[in-house]
Design a protein around this motif. Structure first.
Motif, PDB file in Angstrom:
ATOM      1  N   PRO A  23       0.807  -1.246  -0.030  1.00  0.00           N
ATOM      2  CA  PRO A  23      -0.005  -0.033  -0.137  1.00  0.00           C
ATOM      3  C   PRO A  23       0.811   1.310  -0.045  1.00  0.00           C
ATOM      4  O   PRO A  23       2.064   1.232   0.532  1.00  0.00           O
ATOM      5  N   ARG A  24       0.484   2.324  -0.733  1.00  0.00           N
ATOM      6  CA  ARG A  24       1.029   3.609  -0.716  1.00  0.00           C
ATOM      7  C   ARG A  24       1.024   4.055   0.817  1.00  0.00           C
ATOM      8  O   ARG A  24       0.329   4.067   1.677  1.00  0.00           O
ATOM      9  N   THR A  25       2.248   4.754   0.965  1.00  0.00           N
ATOM     10  CA  THR A  25       2.597   5.396   2.114  1.00  0.00           C
ATOM     11  C   THR A  25       1.924   6.925   2.115  1.00  0.00           C
ATOM     12  O   THR A  25       1.366   7.299   0.864  1.00  0.00           O
ATOM     13  N   TRP A  26       1.908   7.454   3.144  1.00  0.00           N
ATOM     14  CA  TRP A  26       1.413   8.876   3.190  1.00  0.00           C
ATOM     15  C   TRP A  26       2.211   9.926   2.394  1.00  0.00           C
ATOM     16  O   TRP A  26       1.423  10.671   1.849  1.00  0.00           O
ATOM     17  N   SER A  27       3.549   9.616   2.634  1.00  0.00           N
ATOM     18  CA  SER A  27       4.489  10.548   1.649  1.00  0.00           C
ATOM     19  C   SER A  27       4.121  10.233   0.260  1.00  0.00           C
ATOM     20  O   SER A  27       4.167  11.267  -0.624  1.00  0.00           O
ATOM     21  N   GLU A  28       3.877   9.205  -0.214  1.00  0.00           N
ATOM     22  CA  GLU A  28       3.611   8.825  -1.532  1.00  0.00           C
ATOM     23  C   GLU A  28       2.296   9.512  -1.956  1.00  0.00           C
ATOM     24  O   GLU A  28       2.014   9.852  -3.028  1.00  0.00           O
ATOM     25  N   HIS A  29       1.093   9.368  -1.110  1.00  0.00           N
ATOM     26  CA  HIS A  29      -0.072   9.938  -1.334  1.00  0.00           C
ATOM     27  C   HIS A  29       0.131  11.736  -1.551  1.00  0.00           C
ATOM     28  O   HIS A  29      -0.638  12.158  -2.183  1.00  0.00           O
ATOM     29  N   TRP A  30       1.041  12.045  -0.581  1.00  0.00           N
ATOM     30  CA  TRP A  30       1.169  13.419  -0.846  1.00  0.00           C
ATOM     31  C   TRP A  30       2.004  14.106  -1.867  1.00  0.00           C
ATOM     32  O   TRP A  30       1.391  14.886  -2.547  1.00  0.00           O
ATOM     33  N   ALA A  31       2.737  13.093  -2.388  1.00  0.00           N
ATOM     34  CA  ALA A  31       3.586  13.414  -3.554  1.00  0.00           C
ATOM     35  C   ALA A  31       2.645  13.192  -4.803  1.00  0.00           C
ATOM     36  O   ALA A  31       2.493  14.086  -5.766  1.00  0.00           O
ATOM     37  N   ALA A  32       1.980  12.194  -4.821  1.00  0.00           N
ATOM     38  CA  ALA A  32       0.736  12.090  -5.850  1.00  0.00           C
ATOM     39  C   ALA A  32      -0.437  13.299  -6.000  1.00  0.00           C
ATOM     40  O   ALA A  32      -0.780  13.847  -6.931  1.00  0.00           O
ATOM     41  N   PHE A  33      -0.620  13.771  -4.722  1.00  0.00           N
ATOM     42  CA  PHE A  33      -1.593  14.818  -4.587  1.00  0.00           C
ATOM     43  C   PHE A  33      -0.924  16.316  -5.066  1.00  0.00           C
ATOM     44  O   PHE A  33      -1.544  17.126  -5.615  1.00  0.00           O
ATOM     45  N   LYS A  34       0.364  16.423  -4.894  1.00  0.00           N
ATOM     46  CA  LYS A  34       0.997  17.591  -5.227  1.00  0.00           C
ATOM     47  C   LYS A  34       0.929  17.569  -6.736  1.00  0.00           C
ATOM     48  O   LYS A  34       1.356  18.713  -7.312  1.00  0.00           O
ATOM     49  N   ARG A  35       1.238  16.691  -7.359  1.00  0.00           N
ATOM     50  CA  ARG A  35       1.242  16.430  -8.831  1.00  0.00           C
ATOM     51  C   ARG A  35      -0.100  16.727  -9.494  1.00  0.00           C
ATOM     52  O   ARG A  35      -0.248  17.058 -10.657  1.00  0.00           O
ATOM     53  N   SER A  36      -1.207  16.319  -8.851  1.00  0.00           N
ATOM     54  CA  SER A  36      -2.581  16.446  -9.293  1.00  0.00           C
ATOM     55  C   SER A  36      -3.061  17.920  -9.193  1.00  0.00           C
ATOM     56  O   SER A  36      -2.423  18.837  -8.451  1.00  0.00           O
ATOM     57  N   PRO A  37      -4.235  18.269 -10.027  1.00  0.00           N
ATOM     58  CA  PRO A  37      -4.627  19.504 -10.050  1.00  0.00           C
ATOM     59  C   PRO A  37      -5.407  19.929  -8.852  1.00  0.00           C
ATOM     60  O   PRO A  37      -6.060  21.184  -8.840  1.00  0.00           O
ATOM     61  N   PHE A  38      -5.673  18.990  -8.009  1.00  0.00           N
ATOM     62  CA  PHE A  38      -6.445  19.392  -6.604  1.00  0.00           C
ATOM     63  C   PHE A  38      -5.591  20.275  -5.594  1.00  0.00           C
ATOM     64  O   PHE A  38      -6.210  20.998  -4.901  1.00  0.00           O
ATOM     65  N   LEU A  39      -4.325  20.214  -5.666  1.00  0.00           N
ATOM     66  CA  LEU A  39      -3.593  21.186  -4.862  1.00  0.00           C
ATOM     67  C   LEU A  39      -3.690  22.625  -4.987  1.00  0.00           C
ATOM     68  O   LEU A  39      -4.517  23.187  -4.092  1.00  0.00           O
ATOM     69  N   PRO A  40      -3.416  22.906  -6.356  1.00  0.00           N
ATOM     70  CA  PRO A  40      -3.907  24.432  -6.843  1.00  0.00           C
ATOM     71  C   PRO A  40      -5.247  24.746  -6.527  1.00  0.00           C
ATOM     72  O   PRO A  40      -5.576  25.737  -6.200  1.00  0.00           O
ATOM     73  N   ALA A  41      -6.154  23.716  -6.849  1.00  0.00           N
ATOM     74  CA  ALA A  41      -7.574  24.170  -6.491  1.00  0.00           C
ATOM     75  C   ALA A  41      -7.838  24.264  -5.274  1.00  0.00           C
ATOM     76  O   ALA A  41      -8.715  25.243  -4.697  1.00  0.00           O
ATOM     77  N   VAL A  42      -7.303  23.457  -4.149  1.00  0.00           N
ATOM     78  CA  VAL A  42      -7.506  23.672  -2.752  1.00  0.00           C
ATOM     79  C   VAL A  42      -6.943  25.104  -2.371  1.00  0.00           C
ATOM     80  O   VAL A  42      -7.516  25.705  -1.700  1.00  0.00           O
ATOM     81  N   VAL A  43      -5.821  25.222  -2.968  1.00  0.00           N
ATOM     82  CA  VAL A  43      -5.238  26.640  -2.209  1.00  0.00           C
ATOM     83  C   VAL A  43      -6.193  27.836  -2.866  1.00  0.00           C
ATOM     84  O   VAL A  43      -6.228  28.573  -2.207  1.00  0.00           O
ATOM     85  N   LEU A  44      -6.645  27.752  -4.094  1.00  0.00           N
ATOM     86  CA  LEU A  44      -7.386  28.811  -4.642  1.00  0.00           C
ATOM     87  C   LEU A  44      -8.440  28.944  -3.601  1.00  0.00           C
ATOM     88  O   LEU A  44      -9.043  29.921  -3.727  1.00  0.00           O
TER      89      LEU A  44
END
Length: 364
Positions: A23-44
């Motif tokens: 299973p993915r670790t938390w750091s891998e989930h976070w890395a995937a989230f940072k590469r996704s369009p969801f991070l800038p959307a949440v920041v915005l």
């Protein structure tokens, strides 16, 4: 189909996402989230919520309850006893001092009003006083002085005559039209720069500046044409008002372009903060600077919106008394913005890719 270790697995079988099937670790989930369009959307999402509150707060703080700090007032010599009585009553009624400056003649005092160094003229008239306000200098200040004088006169036993020596134009009884046209130039100025970055991304730096000049000139002319010729709300001096609006629009557009060079996709944050949250409430267009909170009253004239309002205000109501300062402010912001953009143009998210080398040159 093969798993992460290269072994064949049945079609449709679940393959764990982590390395080697774990299973993915938390750091891998976070890395995937940072590469996704969801991070800038949440920041915005959070930025827009904060911007909404700050926008409402900045305008409410500056405009909802204007309070006099000091009101520059010309006093025609010699001072009479009833003038001193009236001034003391006015300062009690306003809960603020009148900043009194003596002038030898009424003509000198009136010239100071036209030069926008004073907001009113006080002189003795018989056993009473005459208070000349200037609606064009600031409708909010003129109204405040007139209302206070109407109460102070009877309370102090001093007969008071109030005149508006420089009234606003009939189509702009509250003096807000100049604020609105300057606001339009500021907002469309940086929105235009945003649209160039989105829809004309491949423009080279010189082309981007040239098109900013072009839409600023066209936009300034359109504002004058609609407000004056179509609606008839204001009589504007065509060339002077047009050039002020065009310079304002160009400055606003280049301020965004500068921040876009420095900050990339987050350039809207400092642009909005500087031009809208801070610049427009402190411009003196909706509330004259003597009634603004003291900090806003001082810094507003150094920002593009305040400089634009000041220059336009003088052009429309005080012809022949134009000052260089607001033009220096606008030109200074434009020059700094263009310089930063030009020096850092390789960092700006735009421009065309170099043309590929010819085939024969590549094989040489």
């Amino acid at each position: 189909m093969r798993d992460h270790e290269g072994d064949t697995v049945p079609h449709g079988a679940h393959v764990p996402h982590g390395a080697h099937g774990r299973p993915r670790t938390w750091s891998e989930h976070w890395a995937a989230f940072k590469r996704s369009p969801f991070l800038p959307a949440v920041v915005l999402m959070f930025i827009l919520a904060a911007a909404a509150g700050l926008f409402a707060g900045s305008y409410t703080y500056a405009m909802a309850n204007p309070t006099p700090r000091r009101i520059p007032t010309a006093v025609v010599a010699p001072a009479a006893p009833q003038q001193r009585t009236f001034v003391a009553g006015m300062e009690r009624a306003l809960a603020a001092p009148l900043q009194l400056t003596g002038y030898a003649t009424y003509a000198d005092a009136r010239n100071a009003v036209d030069d926008q160094r004073e907001f009113a003229v006080l002189r003795a008239r018989g056993s009473g006083v005459e208070l000349d306000v200037s609606g064009a200098s600031g409708a909010s200040v003129a109204q405040l002085l007139a209302d206070a004088a109407a109460k102070v006169g009877p309370a102090t036993g001093v007969h008071v005559t109030v005149r508006d020596i420089n009234p606003l134009q009939r189509g702009d009884p509250r003096g807000l039209a100049l604020f609105y046209i300057s606001l339009a130039a500021v907002i469309i100025g940086f929105v235009g720069a945003i649209q160039l970055s989105v829809h004309a991304r491949a423009l080279d730096p010189a082309e981007r500046i040239a098109f900013t000049v072009a839409y600023a000139l066209l936009g300034g002319f359109a504002i004058v044409a609609v407000v004056d010729w179509w609606l008839g709300a204001l009589r504007l001096p065509l060339v002077e008002s047009w050039m002020i609006l065009a310079l304002t629009m160009f400055t606003s557009g280049m301020v965004f372009t500068m921040f876009n060079t420095l900050m990339g996709r987050w350039a809207m944050i400092p642009t909005w903060g500087l031009m809208v949250l801070l610049g427009n409430p402190s411009s003196g267009g909706a509330v004259s600077w003597p009634l603004l909170p003291s900090v806003l009253g001082h810094i507003g004239r150094w920002l593009p919106p305040g400089a634009s309002v000041n220059a336009q205000h003088t052009a429309v109501y005080f012809g022949g008394h134009q000052h260089a300062f607001p033009f220096l402010v606008l030109t200074g912001w434009s020059a700094v913005s263009c310089t930063v953009f030009w020096i850092g143009r390789h960092r700006h998210p735009g421009g065309r890719e170099p043309a590929p080398a010819p085939a024969h040159a590549a094989g040489a």
